[in-house]
Write an enzyme that holds these catalytic residues in place. Structure first.
Site, mmCIF file in Angstrom:
data_model
loop_
_atom_site.group_PDB
_atom_site.id
_atom_site.type_symbol
_atom_site.label_atom_id
_atom_site.label_comp_id
_atom_site.label_asym_id
_atom_site.label_seq_id
_atom_site.Cartn_x
_atom_site.Cartn_y
_atom_site.Cartn_z
ATOM 1 N N CYS A 156 0.799 -1.341 0.020
ATOM 2 C CA CYS A 156 -0.242 -0.006 -0.018
ATOM 3 C C CYS A 156 0.751 1.270 -0.010
ATOM 4 C CB CYS A 156 -0.825 0.114 1.014
ATOM 5 S SG CYS A 156 -1.721 1.713 1.684
ATOM 6 N N GLY A 157 0.562 2.041 -1.014
ATOM 7 C CA GLY A 157 1.511 3.497 -0.952
ATOM 8 C C GLY A 157 1.195 4.273 0.202
ATOM 9 N N HIS A 158 0.038 4.403 0.636
ATOM 10 C CA HIS A 158 -0.367 5.335 1.647
ATOM 11 C C HIS A 158 0.303 4.798 3.029
ATOM 12 C CE1 HIS A 158 -3.052 7.258 -1.030
ATOM 13 N NE2 HIS A 158 -3.902 6.380 -0.929
ATOM 14 N N CYS A 159 0.411 3.588 3.053
ATOM 15 C CA CYS A 159 1.150 2.852 4.151
ATOM 16 C C CYS A 159 2.569 3.237 4.433
ATOM 17 C CB CYS A 159 0.757 1.547 4.436
ATOM 18 S SG CYS A 159 -0.763 0.833 4.263
#
Length: 532
Positions: A75-78
């Site tokens: 996950c890029g946001h993570c």
């Protein structure tokens, strides 16, 4: 949204004559890894507890306040949150705040993910006093400072007790915005609601006062919440209703609304304030701040603002400054300034004030007419390309949409997209192939429309890509397509009259984002989580 997935795999072949020894080493390493997973030992990475189903209970029992991030490695946001989460953990420890941060790989720890209903990444939940059944959803900012502030409010008193006039005066003038609750009974229901609001609104300092002397100093006779500010009117009072008491949601909203300046300038620093206030309409004055004549228009704009406080937020956008990037969203260029535009936030409908006058009377009249439903929205439309109807995929714009989509002799399948949308880009080749397949079909039309440059009066596009099927015949019918995005499935849908034939369910691997859509992000807002 852009995800970058880097997979690095190294395979080392066994050395000649050493196969038996290498297999023993691998088996031993695997056993060590399994033992570590089964252990309830609490280990850390960059100051953050690494949690799994075997040590989760121990972490809850040893830490009274534990904020847990449920994440996915891809996950890029993570990935973007990780350094801020680690920094927040370090800050909490350095400042001796009794709160800990932990993380769970929800893709590996599926039992924990299921137990806590994880449906998107990252999801943050606060566990208090070992309570496993009712964790509190994280509501703060996704940066180190926001996380620390949010945890501080939960680790100690959410409001500072003010016991005398000097202490209160120092507190009230300490920052540009300060909230003080005056309650004759700090153990009463109204005071408890105030404390709850203070726990959530971590960007504002909260104080509380009970002493009769302070009621007199601030000219109060009954329980009141006061917002002190170093701008506009200086102070706003919210008396506690004796019959209804205080309501968390209502008080939070009032404080959010009145914490904003009467007229906000759209900047990088104010973006979050503007959208977090959840005010349903925005009245925007687009101007060129380098023009003294245009700057003078702010006087009438400000004079009209007080009438609609809480219902309409007044915002100034400098078309040559920070606001230049949002002009395409409104179909504008810097040359269009000065312009007044009202936006309904629920559907992004825009209403242009056409008259040349910028007086407060004219502005109030225009806004009231929009609120009363007497003004039609201003709909953007690009110009159609010359070959728009000769391509395999017909290119629609706002002004040609009606004649094509609602042609009673055609079945029209339309892709509504945004040029920056990665999901749209991923399915572009399939859509072109579909257009080639049906380019000579007498009753099926494949089309697309750039929804960032074109708007429709009765169709609201809330995510990209959105696929709608408009069947032939009377009635202006529309069917949203929500199945797989490949040419064969599209064809089955079209050949079956706009419905998919029933087939046995297929079990497939869960993708990064099962919605496969990106939300439009006007005025600098963004999405911060990936769907499971």
């Amino acid at each position: 949204l852009l995800w970058l997935l880097v997979l690095s795999l190294a395979w080392l072949g066994p050395a000649l004559g050493g196969e038996e020894e290498d297999e023993e080493v691998v088996a031993e390493e695997k056993k060590v890894e399994e033992d570590e997973v089964l252990s309830d030992e609490l280990k850390e990475e960059a100051g953050v507890l690494v949690l799994h189903e075997h040590n989760f209970a121990r972490a809850l029992s040893e830490h009274r306040l534990l904020l847990v991030e449920f994440y996915a490695p891809w996950c890029g946001h993570c990935q973007r949150l990780a350094p801020a989460f680690s920094q927040a953990a370090t800050t909490l420890r350095n400042e001796s705040i009794p709160a800990w941060l932990g993380k769970v790989d929800a893709t590996a720890q599926t039992a924990l993910a299921s137990e806590f209903g994880i449906t998107s990444y990252p999801t943050l939940k606060l566990f208090r006093d070992g309570n496993r059944t009712h964790p509190l959803a994280y509501t703060g900012r996704m940066d180190a400072e926001g996380i620390v502030r949010w945890m501080q409010r939960r680790a100690g008193p959410s409001a500072t007790l003010l016991q005398d006039a000097d202490t209160a005066a120092a507190f009230v003038t300490s920052q540009d915005l300060v909230v003080v609750g005056f309650f004759k009974d700090l153990g009463g229901e109204a005071a408890q609601v105030f404390y709850e609001v203070a726990s959530e609104m971590v960007d504002l300092p909260f104080g509380v006062a009970q002493e009769a002397e302070l009621f007199q100093v601030y000219r109060l006779s009954a329980d009141t919440v006061c917002l002190f500010k170093k701008f506009d009117e200086g102070r706003t009072d919210f008396p506690v209703d004796l019959a209804q008491g205080l309501d968390v949601a209502k008080l939070t909203h009032l404080l959010r609304v009145h914490s904003l300046k009467l007229v906000m300038e759209f900047t990088n620093e104010t973006t979050n304030q503007i959208f977090n206030a959840k005010i349903p309409h925005h009245m925007i004055l687009f101007l060129n701040k380098s023009s003294s004549a245009q700057l003078a228009l702010q006087d009438g704009f400000r004079a009209a603002a007080g009438t609609f406080r809480g219902e309409v937020l007044f915002v100034v956008v400098d078309v040559t400054g920070y606001g230049a990037d949002v002009l395409p969203f409104f179909g504008m260029t810097p040359a269009d300034a000065p312009t007044l535009c009202l936006v309904k936030m629920e559907n992004n409908r825009k209403y242009r004030m056409d008259q040349d006058s910028f007086s407060d009377v004219d502005i109030r009249t225009f806004i009231q007419a929009v609120l009363d439903g007497k003004v039609k929205p201003h709909l953007m439309s690009a110009e159609p390309p010359e070959d728009w109807d000769t391509r395999p995929v017909k290119v629609l714009v706002g002004k040609t949409f009606e004649q094509v989509a609602f042609d009673e002799t055609k079945n029209v399948f339309v892709k509504f997209y945004a040029p920056w949308c990665s999901h749209c880009q991923a399915m572009a080749a399939a859509w072109e192939e579909l257009g080639e397949r049906y380019k000579d079909h007498e009753s099926i039309v494949i089309a697309e429309m750039d929804s960032t440059a074109n708007e429709l009066e009765n169709i609201t596009i809330s995510g990209f890509p959105t696929l709608h099927y408009f069947p032939a015949g009377p009635g202006r019918k529309m069917v949203e397509y929500k199945s797989a995005r490949d040419v064969d499935t599209f064809s089955k849908f079209l050949e079956n009259g706009g419905v998919l034939p029933e087939e046995p369910p297929v079990v497939s691997k869960t993708p990064e984002n099962s919605t496969g859509r990106e939300e439009p992000s006007p005025l600098g807002t963004d999405e911060s989580r990936d769907e499971l």
